[in-house]
Design a protein around this motif. Sequence first.
Motif: not given
Lengths: 209, 209
Positions: A205, A207-209, B1-3, B84, B170-171
């Motif tokens: 989350l 890193n994707s927000l 995205m860096k993920v 969170w 999303k998670a």
Amino acid sequence: MKVKDTPENTLERLIIYLKVLEALEKKKIDFISSEDLAKNCGVNSAQLRKDLSFVGSLGTKGVGYSVKSLKFSLKNFLGRAQEWNLILGGLSPLGIFLLQDKILQKEGFYFLAAFDTKEENIGKIYNGIIVYNLNQLPQVVNVIKVDIGVITAEENPEIFLEAFINQGIKAILNLSKVPLFVENQEIKIENFSFSMPLTKLSYFLKNSL
Amino acid sequence: MKVKDTPENTLERLIIYLKVLEALEKKKIDFISSEDLAKNCGVNSAQLRKDLSFVGSLGTKGVGYSVKSLKFSLKNFLGRAQEWNLILGGLSPLGIFLLQDKILQKEGFYFLAAFDTKEENIGKIYNGIIVYNLNQLPQVVNVIKVDIGVITAEENPEIFLEAFINQGIKAILNLSKVPLFVENQEIKIENFSFSMPLTKLSYFLKNSL
């Protein structure tokens, strides 16, 4: 030891395939193509076939896999065709939950005894399982065959690890907050806590927000 | 995205390092050499240093790592420096356990609401958390920001997955028996059940006896 043969990632996927097959069986599905099975398991069919080659299970062209027989092969391969005896160390809320819930029993994992170090907990009974003092472990291990030690202690989980290993227990599931490791290759510790997958999600989350 | 930057295995080890550092901090240890930290984390020091290079944290020669500052860097990197918001789907015994136990809250994961489909469960309150009907999800999501959906349903977990995804969550942490997958790369599902690590142990035992 054959254990090293199957890579860890493959092993994890094989466990997922088994769970998916159990769900398919419940839905009364008898046969499934490798493409459909792969899709249900979150992999592509090349990966699925490669993983299943470790188990020696090959589908039949045009018919696919028999859900029942592939499930049987996987259970056998993964050591899940038999039942395993567990003991629990550390009477935390999670420990009590696991003793009371039949979730693990349904999968063939049976708690036979629990151990704690706090005097006030000794002698309590959960779901028919007696809580012993940790110093009684040698006597209990003398009487019952213990396969897996599950550590749920909130504090000083290493005390339980040490006691379990001293009694010759070779497989440990550590559910405490503190990851535990041993250098002895003949002992296998699995470390897990809910914050592990949750932290993977928080990383995702962030890193994707 | 860096993920995608951090490999999954590295990410898992970084989470273990964080847990070990939290345990060291509790024991009032201020500094630790990379050799000792590595040993505590079940890796060698080359692996530890390589993993920590992703975080950009380097120890000081002769002093090692500051436990507090490395913990801080890791928490930040892993998205654990913030809190969170979670919702729960499916009021199983495990679901009720997670609502009642503060185990996740202590790590910064807060359940704000629970959802079920069985009429008799709607309106129940656990630890201040209300159980809503799943069809009320859109209204709840309108009012609160939901980061992570946790699925603990014993039956039909896919109903909760679909509802959560439809509301833009999303998670997902899926703790049901059935592993769930989606093809959408913008959604991340973590599948976990206790039988996963236990099956790794049964596989180990079967092959090492």
